[in-house]
Design an enzyme around this catalytic site. Structure first.
Site, PDB file in Angstrom:
ATOM      1  N   GLY A   1     144.198 -59.279  37.301  1.00 60.76           N
ATOM      2  CA  GLY A   1     144.406 -59.359  35.856  1.00 60.76           C
ATOM      3  C   GLY A   1     145.367 -58.324  35.310  1.00 60.76           C
ATOM      4  O   GLY A   1     146.238 -58.640  34.498  1.00 60.76           O
TER       5      GLY A   1
ATOM      6  N   LYS B   1     141.011 -48.229  41.898  1.00 60.05           N
ATOM      7  CA  LYS B   1     140.100 -47.881  42.983  1.00 60.05           C
ATOM      8  C   LYS B   1     140.570 -48.340  44.350  1.00 60.05           C
ATOM      9  O   LYS B   1     141.011 -49.478  44.518  1.00 60.05           O
ATOM     10  CB  LYS B   1     138.734 -48.523  42.714  1.00 60.05           C
ATOM     11  CG  LYS B   1     138.048 -47.920  41.516  1.00 60.05           C
ATOM     12  CD  LYS B   1     136.572 -48.070  41.652  1.00 60.05           C
ATOM     13  CE  LYS B   1     136.011 -48.951  40.570  1.00 60.05           C
ATOM     14  NZ  LYS B   1     134.844 -49.664  40.919  1.00 60.05           N
TER      15      LYS B   1
ATOM     16  N   ARG C   1     144.790 -67.746  31.838  1.00 60.87           N
ATOM     17  CA  ARG C   1     143.870 -68.611  32.593  1.00 60.87           C
ATOM     18  C   ARG C   1     143.607 -69.929  31.846  1.00 60.87           C
ATOM     19  O   ARG C   1     143.394 -70.970  32.476  1.00 60.87           O
ATOM     20  CB  ARG C   1     142.539 -67.900  32.820  1.00 60.87           C
ATOM     21  CG  ARG C   1     142.618 -66.866  33.909  1.00 60.87           C
ATOM     22  CD  ARG C   1     141.280 -66.217  34.142  1.00 60.87           C
ATOM     23  NE  ARG C   1     141.360 -65.396  35.333  1.00 60.87           N
ATOM     24  CZ  ARG C   1     140.430 -64.537  35.712  1.00 60.87           C
ATOM     25  NH1 ARG C   1     139.346 -64.377  34.998  1.00 60.87           N
ATOM     26  NH2 ARG C   1     140.570 -63.825  36.792  1.00 60.87           N
TER      27      ARG C   1
ATOM     28  N   GLY D   1     138.784 -60.816  41.754  1.00 64.31           N
ATOM     29  CA  GLY D   1     137.928 -60.492  42.896  1.00 64.31           C
ATOM     30  C   GLY D   1     138.003 -61.539  43.994  1.00 64.31           C
ATOM     31  O   GLY D   1     137.976 -61.215  45.187  1.00 64.31           O
TER      32      GLY D   1
END
Ligand code: AMP
Length: 383
Positions: A338, A188, A29, A361
């Site tokens: 990530g 998840k 980043r 996100g």
């Protein structure tokens, strides 16, 4: 065009990188955020970066941006001055004293005005500057002061990284080509359910691996032993599998399993061979081959989330195989998240992918079809 037409520039970047004891574990980043600094320097007096790091509760030195200033200096071979505050006369003085400074201010979230979207905080932060550039895609889904409020006080632009992110993700949202494949993994299913609902009608194949596939497997009646599963999401997963587009979803045929994640031994079984104490930690060879066949026949691929617990060498086979395969394909490839970025950095050549999304996100929310507060809020800066 005058050479300093933007004056003192404030850039809101996403420098939220993993740091362990002052060492930066992944500088991707940071590299992206400074990519266009030379072009910007030629039209600015000084350039000042701001960012958040983690989720501090007040001032927390373990989340200081100081190591990031050092990394920026190393990468740019140029001094980057770190100032351990966001607001104050010291910043103004520094900007007035010399031209061509590059500054980095302290973690925005040390002041709760940032997350509370406090207007006074935004106004005070803006004071020493003439121009604001919002270029933090990873924070674009937040109603925070440095995302939505500071632009009221300065001439403001959307930065080039943001514009590229939005362009690439819009292409996925409006994909009309045949042979569009999405491959999702990670821990998840709850994080990715809305994205699946939004994109499933547009894709030809949705390949599921990682921990998230077990909720789908349980929903379709399989024994998954002690593998990770989100019981609250079994019904939503079942509905998706039974929907008109459900047949596009391809679930793994076999797995690497272990009896304990802490014991790094693995054996491979077919999907119907799970015993009660088996934990699925990676996809197996038959699945890799099936996924390879579908990916090799695709024209656009979006990948988010590792296929297994790839941090452990013995459990990394599936993730490594997919990274190696996709990097060698001559198709349009976009990677988000990530952990997927870590995986392709580890196992393949990052430059062989068309686009690597820096926003975790935020990319997921954008692909869910949500309107993000920081996206296309300002005119695009063309350099
Ligand atoms: P996410 O942030 O949702 O993309 O999840 C990334 C994490 O998922 C990584 O830390 C992986 O170790 C973890 N993961 C992948 N596959 C599994 C699995 N089968 N069981 C448990 N965790 C997994």
């Amino acid at each position: 065009m005058t050479s300093n037409k933007l004056g003192n520039v404030l850039i809101r970047s996403d420098l939220n990188v993993p740091i362990d004891n002052g060492s930066i574990l992944d500088n991707f980043r940071i590299i992206k955020s400074i990519e266009y600094i030379k072009e910007l320097e030629s039209i600015s007096e000084n350039i000042t970066f701001i960012s958040h790091l983690g989720r501090p509760n007040g001032i927390d030195q373990s989340l200081s941006l100081k190591p990031i200033a050092e990394e920026m200096s190393n990468l740019l071979c140029q001094d980057v001055t770190f100032i351990n505050k966001n607001i104050g006369i010291e910043i103004q003085n520094k900007l007035m004293k010399n031209k061509n400074n590059i500054l980095l201010l302290e973690n925005l979230r040390f002041d709760d005005g940032e997350v509370n979207n406090d207007d006074k905080f935004a106004k005070d932060l803006s004071k020493p500057f003439d121009t604001f550039i919002f270029d933090a895609f990873g924070a674009a889904h937040r109603e925070h002061a440095s995302v939505v409020s500071i632009g009221k006080y300065l001439t403001s632009y959307q930065g080039p990284l943001m514009t590229k992110e939005v362009f690439e993700l819009d292409k996925l949202l409006s994909e009309t080509n045949e042979k569009f494949t999405i491959i999702l993994g990670g821990a998840k299913v709850s994080d990715k359910l809305e994205l699946i609902k939004n994109l499933l009608p547009r894709v030809d194949n949705l390949l599921l691996g990682g921990g998230m596939c077990f909720t789908f497997l349980k929903a379709s009646g399989h024994n998954i032993g002690k593998s990770i599963c989100e019981n609250d999401f079994i019904n939503p997963a079942k509905k998706i599998l039974e929907s008109a587009d459900g047949k596009k979803i391809k679930l793994p045929l076999d797995f690497g399993v272990t009896k304990s994640i802490d014991v790094h031994t693995r054996h491979d079984i077919d999907l119907n061979e799970f015993s009660e104490d088996d934990i699925g930690i990676d996809i197996g060879n038959k699945t890799v081959n099936k996924f390879k066949e579908i990916l090799s026949d695709s024209k656009t691929i979006f990948w988010n989330g590792p296929m297994g617990v790839f941090e452990v060498n013995e459990f990394s086979y599936g993730t490594r195989s997919i990274a190696e395969l996709i990097s060698g394909l001559n198709v349009h490839t976009i990677v988000g998240g990530g952990d997927s970025v870590n995986a392709i950095n580890k196992y393949s050549d990052i430059d062989k992918f068309n686009h690597i999304s820096t926003g975790g996100g935020a990319s997921l929310e954008y692909l869910e079809g949500k309107t993000l507060p920081g996206v296309n809020k300002y005119n695009h800066l063309i350099l």
